[in-house]
Design an enzyme around this catalytic site. Structure first.
Site, PDB file in Angstrom:
ATOM      1  N   GLY A  51      38.087  44.764  46.180  1.00 42.86           N
ATOM      2  CA  GLY A  51      38.695  45.322  47.386  1.00 42.86           C
ATOM      3  C   GLY A  51      39.812  44.419  47.865  1.00 42.86           C
ATOM      4  O   GLY A  51      39.918  44.094  49.050  1.00 42.86           O
ATOM      5  N   HIS A  52      40.630  43.979  46.921  1.00 44.25           N
ATOM      6  CA  HIS A  52      41.779  43.145  47.261  1.00 44.25           C
ATOM      7  C   HIS A  52      42.736  43.074  46.076  1.00 44.25           C
ATOM      8  O   HIS A  52      42.394  43.513  44.962  1.00 44.25           O
ATOM      9  CB  HIS A  52      41.332  41.734  47.671  1.00 44.25           C
ATOM     10  N   ALA A  53      43.922  42.513  46.321  1.00 45.95           N
ATOM     11  CA  ALA A  53      44.893  42.243  45.256  1.00 45.95           C
ATOM     12  C   ALA A  53      45.311  40.785  45.384  1.00 45.95           C
ATOM     13  O   ALA A  53      45.102  40.157  46.431  1.00 45.95           O
ATOM     14  CB  ALA A  53      46.099  43.158  45.390  1.00 45.95           C
ATOM     15  N   ARG A  98      42.074  45.773  43.032  1.00 50.31           N
ATOM     16  CA  ARG A  98      40.904  45.989  42.181  1.00 50.31           C
ATOM     17  C   ARG A  98      39.634  46.162  42.986  1.00 50.31           C
ATOM     18  O   ARG A  98      39.451  45.545  44.030  1.00 50.31           O
ATOM     19  CB  ARG A  98      40.726  44.879  41.150  1.00 50.31           C
TER      20      ARG A  98
END
Ligand code: TYD
Length: 135
Positions: A51-53, A98
């Site tokens: 839940g981040h890039a 992702r």
């Protein structure tokens, strides 16, 4: 950076009746030098990770044990990959959102990373990530 650059890397596998062996050399089997390794384990059923890039981090994600899904999103296109072999690595380039889900019981997710942990390298807000991607 776009999803086209992300791919499943087939890692070397030395098959042996005593047990198989896989090895990974930074800069050779993965397109970056490895500076950090971390792993997720004891993931409860139904849990979601990621839940981040990352702004500049390269990573290789491996299902060392069990299986899980990796969902990659470059802000335009989104793809789901199922990882279920210890000799497959999902290469994730910078600027890819992702998410990881569908963890099987007792699965272990190992991640090789091109740099040390740095919270300033994260986008944790999807809107901010898409905005940065479209600059
Ligand atoms: P995070 O990267 O959000 O986990 P995931 O993407 O697997 O869901 O990290 C979760 C927490 O762990 C966060 O507080 C930062 C910390 N952390 C470190 O201290 N060092 C590390 O190398 C990593 C990956 C996370």
């Amino acid at each position: 950076m776009s999803l086209i650059e992300c791919r499943i890397i087939d890692l070397p596998k030395i098959s042996d009746p005593r047990g198989n062996l896989t090895f990974i050399e930074g800069g050779r089997h993965v397109p970056f030098e490895i500076k950090r390794v971390y792993y997720l384990y004891d993931v409860p059923g139904g849990a979601e990770r990621g839940g981040h890039a990352h702004k500049s981090l390269h990573q290789l994600i491996i299902a060392l044990s069990g299986s899980f899904d990796v969902i990659l999103d470059d802000g335009t296109q989104k793809n789901r990959f199922h990882l279920n072999r210890s000799y497959y690595g999902m290469y994730v380039c910078p600027m890819i959102w992702r998410e990881l889900d569908n963890f099987s019981s007792a699965s272990v997710c190992m991640v090789l990373a091109s740099n040390l942990y740095d919270e300033a390298d994260y986008y944790r807000d999807y809107g901010a990530f898409v905005q940065a991607q479209n600059l």
